[in-house]
Motif scaffolding. Structure first.
Motif, PDB file in Angstrom:
ATOM      1  N   MET A  10       0.819  -1.188   0.000  1.00  0.00           N
ATOM      2  CA  MET A  10       0.000   0.000   0.000  1.00  0.00           C
ATOM      3  C   MET A  10       0.872   1.265   0.000  1.00  0.00           C
ATOM      4  SD  MET A  10      -3.223   0.599  -0.011  1.00  0.00           S
ATOM      5  CE  MET A  10      -4.656   1.196   0.769  1.00  0.00           C
ATOM      6  N   LYS A  11       2.007   1.197   0.679  1.00  0.00           N
ATOM      7  CA  LYS A  11       2.899   2.353   0.727  1.00  0.00           C
ATOM      8  C   LYS A  11       3.426   2.683  -0.675  1.00  0.00           C
ATOM      9  CE  LYS A  11       6.926   4.222   2.988  1.00  0.00           C
ATOM     10  NZ  LYS A  11       7.935   4.077   4.003  1.00  0.00           N
ATOM     11  N   VAL A  12       3.695   1.658  -1.456  1.00  0.00           N
ATOM     12  CA  VAL A  12       4.182   1.875  -2.820  1.00  0.00           C
ATOM     13  C   VAL A  12       3.117   2.592  -3.646  1.00  0.00           C
ATOM     14  CG1 VAL A  12       4.906   0.710  -4.941  1.00  0.00           C
ATOM     15  CG2 VAL A  12       5.736  -0.111  -2.739  1.00  0.00           C
ATOM     16  N   LEU A  13       1.862   2.176  -3.516  1.00  0.00           N
ATOM     17  CA  LEU A  13       0.775   2.822  -4.255  1.00  0.00           C
ATOM     18  C   LEU A  13       0.582   4.268  -3.807  1.00  0.00           C
ATOM     19  CD1 LEU A  13      -1.885  -0.033  -4.412  1.00  0.00           C
ATOM     20  CD2 LEU A  13      -0.402   0.789  -6.252  1.00  0.00           C
ATOM     21  N   SER A  14       0.699   4.497  -2.509  1.00  0.00           N
ATOM     22  CA  SER A  14       0.552   5.845  -1.978  1.00  0.00           C
ATOM     23  C   SER A  14       1.670   6.753  -2.487  1.00  0.00           C
ATOM     24  CB  SER A  14       0.563   5.801  -0.449  1.00  0.00           C
ATOM     25  OG  SER A  14       0.347   7.080   0.073  1.00  0.00           O
ATOM     26  N   THR A  15       2.895   6.248  -2.485  1.00  0.00           N
ATOM     27  CA  THR A  15       4.030   7.020  -3.000  1.00  0.00           C
ATOM     28  C   THR A  15       3.869   7.273  -4.490  1.00  0.00           C
ATOM     29  OG1 THR A  15       5.465   6.039  -1.330  1.00  0.00           O
ATOM     30  CG2 THR A  15       6.540   7.052  -3.211  1.00  0.00           C
ATOM     31  N   TRP A  16       3.405   6.262  -5.210  1.00  0.00           N
ATOM     32  CA  TRP A  16       3.184   6.401  -6.648  1.00  0.00           C
ATOM     33  C   TRP A  16       2.129   7.472  -6.916  1.00  0.00           C
ATOM     34  CZ3 TRP A  16      -1.266   5.441  -9.529  1.00  0.00           C
ATOM     35  CH2 TRP A  16      -1.106   5.457 -10.907  1.00  0.00           C
ATOM     36  N   LEU A  17       1.049   7.471  -6.127  1.00  0.00           N
ATOM     37  CA  LEU A  17      -0.008   8.467  -6.288  1.00  0.00           C
ATOM     38  C   LEU A  17       0.529   9.865  -6.004  1.00  0.00           C
ATOM     39  CD1 LEU A  17      -2.999   9.099  -6.840  1.00  0.00           C
ATOM     40  CD2 LEU A  17      -3.428   8.699  -4.403  1.00  0.00           C
ATOM     41  N   ASP A  18       1.308  10.019  -4.942  1.00  0.00           N
ATOM     42  CA  ASP A  18       1.898  11.324  -4.624  1.00  0.00           C
ATOM     43  C   ASP A  18       2.771  11.835  -5.767  1.00  0.00           C
ATOM     44  OD1 ASP A  18       0.710  11.481  -2.111  1.00  0.00           O
ATOM     45  OD2 ASP A  18       2.437  10.601  -1.076  1.00  0.00           O
ATOM     46  N   ARG A  19       3.592  10.968  -6.314  1.00  0.00           N
ATOM     47  CA  ARG A  19       4.486  11.370  -7.416  1.00  0.00           C
ATOM     48  C   ARG A  19       3.708  11.685  -8.684  1.00  0.00           C
ATOM     49  NH1 ARG A  19       9.422   7.117  -6.463  1.00  0.00           N
ATOM     50  NH2 ARG A  19      10.237   8.143  -4.615  1.00  0.00           N
ATOM     51  N   LEU A  20       2.701  10.877  -8.982  1.00  0.00           N
ATOM     52  CA  LEU A  20       1.874  11.124 -10.165  1.00  0.00           C
ATOM     53  C   LEU A  20       1.165  12.466 -10.054  1.00  0.00           C
ATOM     54  CD1 LEU A  20       0.559  10.185 -12.837  1.00  0.00           C
ATOM     55  CD2 LEU A  20      -1.216   9.099 -11.431  1.00  0.00           C
ATOM     56  N   VAL A  21       0.572  12.718  -8.910  1.00  0.00           N
ATOM     57  CA  VAL A  21      -0.159  13.968  -8.690  1.00  0.00           C
ATOM     58  C   VAL A  21       0.787  15.164  -8.782  1.00  0.00           C
ATOM     59  CG1 VAL A  21      -1.348  15.268  -6.880  1.00  0.00           C
ATOM     60  CG2 VAL A  21      -2.065  12.950  -7.411  1.00  0.00           C
ATOM     61  N   TYR A  22       1.979  15.035  -8.227  1.00  0.00           N
ATOM     62  CA  TYR A  22       2.943  16.134  -8.303  1.00  0.00           C
ATOM     63  C   TYR A  22       3.423  16.348  -9.740  1.00  0.00           C
ATOM     64  CZ  TYR A  22       6.763  19.246  -7.133  1.00  0.00           C
ATOM     65  OH  TYR A  22       7.605  20.339  -7.071  1.00  0.00           O
ATOM     66  N   GLY A  23       3.642  15.265 -10.465  1.00  0.00           N
ATOM     67  CA  GLY A  23       4.039  15.391 -11.869  1.00  0.00           C
ATOM     68  C   GLY A  23       2.966  16.056 -12.713  1.00  0.00           C
ATOM     69  N   VAL A  24       1.719  15.678 -12.487  1.00  0.00           N
ATOM     70  CA  VAL A  24       0.598  16.294 -13.198  1.00  0.00           C
ATOM     71  C   VAL A  24       0.521  17.777 -12.848  1.00  0.00           C
ATOM     72  CG1 VAL A  24      -1.936  16.307 -13.262  1.00  0.00           C
ATOM     73  CG2 VAL A  24      -0.710  14.159 -13.507  1.00  0.00           C
ATOM     74  N   PHE A  25       0.756  18.092 -11.576  1.00  0.00           N
ATOM     75  CA  PHE A  25       0.770  19.484 -11.127  1.00  0.00           C
ATOM     76  C   PHE A  25       1.843  20.280 -11.866  1.00  0.00           C
ATOM     77  CE2 PHE A  25       2.857  22.469  -8.101  1.00  0.00           C
ATOM     78  CZ  PHE A  25       1.860  23.427  -8.027  1.00  0.00           C
TER      79      PHE A  25
END
Length: 168
Positions: free
Chosen positions: A1-16
């Protein structure tokens, strides 16, 4: 779950960051078009259309990051007066309303985008294909839903949802 959470954080920041780049480009385009209007007597013909599309990207691509970092506007005057248990219930209710809104918005935006793709919709002056820009709206709402669900899981278990990794 931590990997998915980190992936989501990075994806959202990249989109930003992509949205911010669109905003910077929009600002430069408006500046150049304005200078050309007053110095050369003729603005860039497609600047209004492209500025609108870039503003759409800036707005929708920034939403997930703002939600993820809790930098959005919250009206919590009433919630602060509630007991902790009622405040949690109010937060769950508010998140449910947000998820419902975002899901309906994403569904309708997706439907509008696919229709635009089917008819090959393009902007009037410059002929820019519109459906890729329209795809930003459902993408943004789906990322927001993922963030709210992830944050809800964190709150539900009283700790970082990534700690659930060992329990699955």
């Amino acid at each position: 779950m931590k990997v998915l959470s980190t992936w989501l954080d990075r994806l959202v920041y990249g989109v930003f960051l992509i949205g911010v780049c669109g905003g910077v480009f929009m600002t430069g385009l408006v500046l150049v078009s304005t200078l050309m209007r007053y110095l050369a007597g003729s603005p860039i013909g497609f600047s209004d259309e492209l500025s609108g599309l870039l503003f759409l990207s800036l707005s929708f691509l920034s939403l997930p990051h703002v939600l993820n970092t809790s930098q959005h506007i919250r009206i919590d005057l009433l919630v602060r007066t509630l007991s902790p248990r009622l405040a949690v219930a109010a937060d769950i209710f508010a998140n449910g309303i947000f998820i419902a809104f975002a899901a309906i918005f994403a569904y309708e935006a997706w439907d509008f985008m696919t229709f635009s793709m089917q008819i090959g919709s393009r902007s009037e002056i410059s002929g820019v294909l519109l459906w890729p820009w329209m795809a930003l709206m459902p993408l943004s709402m789906l990322l927001c839903i993922l963030i709210v669900v992830r944050n809800g899981l964190r709150g539900l278990f009283g700790r970082d949802a990534s700690s659930l990794e060992g329990q699955s």
